[in-house]
Design a protein around this motif. Structure first.
Motif, PDB file in Angstrom:
ATOM      1  N   LEU A  70       1.132 -13.603  -4.021  1.00  0.00           N
ATOM      2  CA  LEU A  70      -0.299 -13.567  -4.298  1.00  0.00           C
ATOM      3  C   LEU A  70      -1.016 -12.553  -3.425  1.00  0.00           C
ATOM      4  O   LEU A  70      -1.885 -11.799  -3.889  1.00  0.00           O
ATOM      5  CB  LEU A  70      -0.901 -14.955  -4.087  1.00  0.00           C
ATOM      6  N   ALA A  71      -0.661 -12.525  -2.146  1.00  0.00           N
ATOM      7  CA  ALA A  71      -1.365 -11.651  -1.206  1.00  0.00           C
ATOM      8  C   ALA A  71      -0.738 -10.270  -1.092  1.00  0.00           C
ATOM      9  O   ALA A  71      -1.335  -9.376  -0.484  1.00  0.00           O
ATOM     10  CB  ALA A  71      -1.419 -12.311   0.166  1.00  0.00           C
ATOM     11  N   GLY A  72       0.456 -10.090  -1.633  1.00  0.00           N
ATOM     12  CA  GLY A  72       1.117  -8.799  -1.525  1.00  0.00           C
ATOM     13  C   GLY A  72       1.603  -8.501  -0.123  1.00  0.00           C
ATOM     14  O   GLY A  72       1.650  -7.341   0.298  1.00  0.00           O
ATOM     15  N   CYS A  73       1.982  -9.545   0.633  1.00  0.00           N
ATOM     16  CA  CYS A  73       2.478  -9.363   2.003  1.00  0.00           C
ATOM     17  C   CYS A  73       3.918  -9.845   2.072  1.00  0.00           C
ATOM     18  O   CYS A  73       4.487 -10.320   1.086  1.00  0.00           O
ATOM     19  CB  CYS A  73       1.603 -10.121   2.992  1.00  0.00           C
ATOM     20  N   SER A  74       4.529  -9.753   3.243  1.00  0.00           N
ATOM     21  CA  SER A  74       5.911 -10.189   3.403  1.00  0.00           C
ATOM     22  C   SER A  74       5.998 -11.708   3.386  1.00  0.00           C
ATOM     23  O   SER A  74       5.026 -12.418   3.666  1.00  0.00           O
ATOM     24  CB  SER A  74       6.486  -9.662   4.715  1.00  0.00           C
ATOM     25  N   VAL A  75       7.196 -12.212   3.077  1.00  0.00           N
ATOM     26  CA  VAL A  75       7.406 -13.656   3.073  1.00  0.00           C
ATOM     27  C   VAL A  75       7.222 -14.221   4.472  1.00  0.00           C
ATOM     28  O   VAL A  75       6.648 -15.303   4.651  1.00  0.00           O
ATOM     29  CB  VAL A  75       8.814 -13.995   2.527  1.00  0.00           C
ATOM     30  N   ALA A  76       7.668 -13.479   5.490  1.00  0.00           N
ATOM     31  CA  ALA A  76       7.528 -13.956   6.869  1.00  0.00           C
ATOM     32  C   ALA A  76       6.063 -14.089   7.265  1.00  0.00           C
ATOM     33  O   ALA A  76       5.657 -15.075   7.890  1.00  0.00           O
ATOM     34  CB  ALA A  76       8.260 -13.012   7.819  1.00  0.00           C
TER      35      ALA A  76
END
Length: 705
Positions: A321-327
Motif C-alpha cells: 500500500l505504501a510502496g515501501c520495504s516489508v521491513a
C-alpha cells in the motif's frame, strides 16, 4: 471446542483490556489471522468491575419469557451498549473469558459491521459461524437458509455467541439460536428494539482510579504519581474513554522527557471541528495528537492501511500500500501497536504440529480499532490524492496475486513448472512447505474474499481483480478441493460475472455462468441452473466459443434429464452432438449418442434408444475403444430387454462380453455376466443363469479394488 471467530469486525482497544505497552520496533505478541479463531491479544483488566458484576447477575436472573421454571425457547441475550472507544468489545471479551468454562461447546465470534462501517452480510456471517462449527452450507445458499441452518446447528448445544458491533436488532435477530442453553452477548451503540428480554449494560466513562491505572501502565507510575492532579485532568480531557486514554498514555510513553502537564497541553492544543459532538472530542484529540507525532512515512502507512480488506493488515499488505520495504512496514506496524493505534490479532488454530512457518513478516496480523478507523479514513481522504489511492490499491492487489500464486504452487508437485517459477521470487513471497501455505490461506481467507469484493465494487481495477479472483479460485481448489471450497467459489464466480457484464466480456460471462450453474445443480437448484446455462449458451455463441457452447448444450441436456423432461434432454443433447460431429470430436460424439439413448429410453422410446446406443457402439469401435464399445453394447441389451425382447438382449449381451474380454476389463465382464444371468433366469434357464452368476461374482471379488 476452542474459541472461534468469524470475519473481520471491529475490535477496538477498550477499558477492560489494556495491552502491555511494547517498545516501538519490537514485535508484538501473537500472530495475525482472519477467519476462524481470530481474536485480539489481551493482557490485563482495568475498571468496569461494577459492570461485570451486573452482567453476571443478569445471567443468573430468570428471563422474562421463563414461566414456572421452564426455559425459554430462545437463547438469552446480553447487550453491552456504548459509543466506539468506550471499551465495550473488550468488556465483552472479559465476560466471555470468565464464562467460557461453563459453555463446553465453545465461543463463536462474528462482527456485524465491516471496517468501513457498512453492515455485514447476514448470510456470510451465518456461513462463517457454521464453518466454525464444522458444518457445511450448500454453495449459493441464501441469507434465510444459512441463518436457519445456523440455528439448527446450535440447537442442543451449550455455546457462547458473541456478536460484535451490531448496527441494530435487524442484524442480530436472524442469528439468535433457538437454544436456551446458549448465551448471546451483543455489542452495539444503541438498543436492540424488537428483541424481547434484552437487558442492556450501558457504558459511560471509566472512574478516576481506572483512568490513572491505564495511564500508569503506558507512561509508568513515576510521572503519574508526582503529578496526580494533572493526571486526573488528563483523564477528564479523555472523557474517561479507554481508547483515548491508551493513545494518550502511549504518546507519553514514547516521550520519556515529557510530563503529564505536557500531555494535557498537547491534547488541548489539537483543533476541533466546530460541528464535532462533545462525546467524540476526546478520541478525536487523542488520535490526531498521535498521528501528528508520527514521521511522514509512518503517518502515511497508518492512513493507507485503512484500505486493507476486512480491516486486517500485515507487513506485506502495508508495504504494498505504501510502496515501501516489508521491513519498514513491519517496523511501522509494531510501532503503531505500541502507540495504541493498532491492535495485534492472535490466531488460536495454529499451523499444526511440526509446521515451520515462512518468513515471520508474512504472518503477524493487525487490525485498526473500529473506533479509530473512521478517523484514519478522514485523514486518508484529506491527505491522499485519489490517483495515489488507486495506485496503492493496485499495488496491494498485485502483491496479493503474487502471494496467491506462490501459495497455489506449494500445492503442486515439487518438480512442477509452478514450483520452479516461484523459486525465483523474493523470500518474503515464498512458502517453506505446503502446510505453511495452507495455513496462510486459511488465516487470510476472509480478507482475500473481501479484497475481491471491494475491487469489484470499486470498478476501476477490473483487470487486476479478475487476476486476483482467478488466482484465489485456483488456490482454493488446490488446497481445499472442490467440495470444501464450493461456497466461496460461488461468491467468486458471482463477482466475475458482475465484472464480465460490466465490461461486456462475453467469454468470461459464459464461463462464470457455467460455473455458477454447475454449483446450482450440486445444491439442487435445477431450474435456476437451467436459466444460467441458457445465458451461458447465448454468451458463448456471441463470441463463437465452441468449447463453452458445447458444455452449455450438454449441461442443459443433463439439467432436463434431472428434471425428468426426457424429450427436451434428448433435444439439447442432439444439438451438442451436431456441434461435436461438425468439429470431428468422435469420442465426445460417442458419449453424446449414449446420453441421447438414455434420454430416449427414459421416455420409453425404445427404437430411438436402440438407434443411439448402436451408433455409440459403432463410434467406439471405429475409435479402437473396445471397453466403450462393450459398455454401449451392454446398454443396447438393456434397452432390448426393457422393450420385451429378451432373446435379442441375450445375444447382444454375449457379443458385448466377447468385446469386454478383448478389452481385458474385468469389472465390465463381471457386470455383463450378472446381466446375462438375470436374462437367462427370465428366459427360464436357472442352471445356465447360476453358472454365469458364479463367474460374475468371482470376477467382482477379483476386481473389488
Amino acid at each position: 471446542m476452542t474459541d472461534q471467530a468469524v470475519g473481520g469486525g471491529h475490535l477496538p482497544p477498550g477499558t477492560v483490556d489494556v495491552p502491555a505497552p511494547a517498545a516501538p520496533g519490537r514485535r508484538a505478541p501473537g500472530s495475525g489471522a482472519d477467519g476462524a479463531a481470530a481474536r485480539p491479544v489481551t493482557a490485563g483488566f482495568a475498571g468496569r468491575r461494577r459492570e461485570i458484576k451486573e452482567l453476571h447477575a443478569d445471567i443468573a436472573r430468570a428471563g422474562l419469557d421463563t414461566l414456572s421454571g421452564r426455559k425459554g425457547a430462545r437463547s438469552r441475550v446480553l447487550l453491552i451498549a456504548g459509543r466506539p472507544g468506550s471499551g465495550r468489545t473488550v468488556l465483552a471479551e472479559e465476560l466471555l473469558r470468565q464464562l467460557a468454562g461453563s459453555y463446553p461447546d465453545g465461543v463463536l465470534r462474528a462482527a456485524l459491521t465491516g471496517p468501513g462501517g457498512e453492515p455485514a452480510d447476514t448470510g456470510r456471517t451465518a456461513r462463517g459461524l457454521l464453518a466454525a462449527l464444522g458444518e457445511r452450507v450448500p454453495p449459493g445458499a441464501g441469507e434465510d437458509e444459512a441463518a436457519e441452518r445456523l440455528r439448527a446447528a446450535l440447537a442442543g448445544r451449550r455455546a457462547l455467541l458473541f456478536l460484535d458491533d451490531a448496527p441494530g436488532a435487524d442484524a442480530v435477530e436472524p442469528l439468535l439460536p433457538d437454544a436456551p442453553d446458549c448465551l448471546v452477548v451483543v455489542v452495539s451503540q444503541g438498543p436492540l428494539t424488537g428483541i424481547p428480554d434484552v437487558r442492556p449494560c450501558v457504558l459511560g466513562g471509566l472512574d478516576g482510579p481506572a483512568c490513572v491505572e491505564i495511564l500508569s501502565r503506558y507512561a509508568g507510575p513515576t510521572r503519574i504519581t508526582v503529578d496526580p492532579r494533572t493526571a486526573d485532568s488528563v483523564a477528564e480531557e479523555c472523557g474517561g474513554q479507554p481508547a483515548a486514554l491508551i493513545l494518550a498514555g502511549a504518546w507519553l510513553a514514547a516521550r520519556p522527557k515529557s510530563s503529564v502537564a505536557d500531555l494535557r497541553q498537547a491534547l488541548q492544543a489539537v483543533p476541533l471541528p466546530a460541528d464535532l459532538p462533545s462525546g467524540a472530542r476526546p478520541l478525536f484529540r487523542a488520535f490526531h495528537l498521535a498521528h501528528a507525532a508520527l514521521p511522514p512515512l509512518a503517518a502515511r502507512i497508518l492512513r493507507l492501511i485503512t484500505l486493507a480488506p476486512a480491516g486486517l493488515v500485515d507487513a506485506q499488505l502495508a508495504s504494498a500500500l505504501a510502496g515501501c520495504s516489508v521491513a519498514a512496514a513491519a517496523t511501522a506496524l509494531d510501532d503503531f501497536t505500541a502507540l495504541g493505534l493498532l491492535r495485534s490479532v492472535a490466531v488460536e488454530d495454529g499451523a499444526g504440529p511440526g509446521v515451520r512457518l515462512p518468513d515471520a513478516a508474512l504472518y503477524p496480523q493487525y487490525r485498526v480499532p473500529g473506533c479509530l478507523a473512521p478517523l484514519a479514513g478522514e485523514l486518508l481522504q484529506e491527505h491522499e490524492r485519489s490517483a495515489d489511492l488507486q495506485l496503492a490499491r493496485a499495488r496491494m492487489l498485485e502483491r496479493t496475486v503474487r502471494l496467491l500464486q506462490s501459495c497455489r504452487a506449494m500445492g503442486e508437485p515439487a518438480d512442477s513448472p509452478a514450483r520452479r517459477k516461484v523459486a525465483g521470487l523474493p523470500r518474503s513471497l515464498r512458502f517453506c512447505s505446503r502446510a505453511a501455505a495452507a495455513y496462510w490461506l486459511r488465516t487470510r481467507r476472509g480478507a482475500l474474499l473481501d479484497a475481491a469484493a471491494v475491487a469489484v465494487a470499486d470498478g476501476e481495477l477490473d483487470t487486476l481483480d479478475r487476476r486476483l479472483m482467478s488466482a484465489l479460485t485456483r488456490t482454493l481448489l488446490v488446497h481445499e478441493g472442490a467440495a470444501a471450497a464450493a461456497p466461496d467459489l460461488y461468491g467468486l464466480h458471482g463477482l466475475l460475472l458482475k465484472v464480465a457484464e460490466r465490461r461486456g466480456l462475453s467469454r468470461e460471462r459464459a464461463a462464470a455462468l457455467l460455473n455458477l450453474a454447475d454449483l446450482d445443480v450440486q445444491a439442487g437448484r435445477t431450474a435456476q441452473a437451467a436459466t444460467r446455462y441458457r445465458g451461458a449458451l447465448e454468451a458463448a455463441r456471441a463470441v463463437k466459443d465452441p468449447v463453452a457452447t458445447g458444455r452449455a448444450l450438454e449441461s442443459l441436456g443433463a439439467t432436463y434429464a434431472e428434471l425428468g423432461d426426457w424429450q427436451r434432454a434428448a433435444d439439447w443433447y442432439g444439438r451438442a452432438l451436431e456441434l461435436r460431429l461438425a468439429r470431428g470430436e468422435r469420442a465426445d460424439a460417442a458419449r453424446l449418442h449414449g446420453r441421447i439413448g438414455a434420454a430416449q429410453a427414459g421416455a420409453g422410446r425404445w427404437e430411438g434408444a436402440l438407434k443411439e446406443w448402436r451408433a455409440a457402439a459403432r463410434t467406439y469401435r471405429r475409435l479402437g475403444d473396445p471397453a466403450g464399445q462393450a459398455r454401449a453394447a451392454g446398454e443396447v441389451a438393456r434397452v432390448q430387454e426393457c422393450a420385451g425382447r429378451p432373446e435379442e438382449a441375450l445375444r447382444t449381451c454375449l457379443e458385448a462380453l466377447d468385446v469386454a474380454r478383448k478389452a481385458e476389463d474385468g469389472r465390465l465382464q463381471a457386470e455383463l455376466q450378472l446381466r446375462i444371468a438375470d436374462t437367462l433366469e427370465r428366459l427360464g434357464d436357472p442352471a445356465a443363469a447360476r453358472l454365469h452368476r458364479d463367474v460374475g461374482e468371482r470376477l467382482l471379488e477379483d476386481h473389488s479394488d
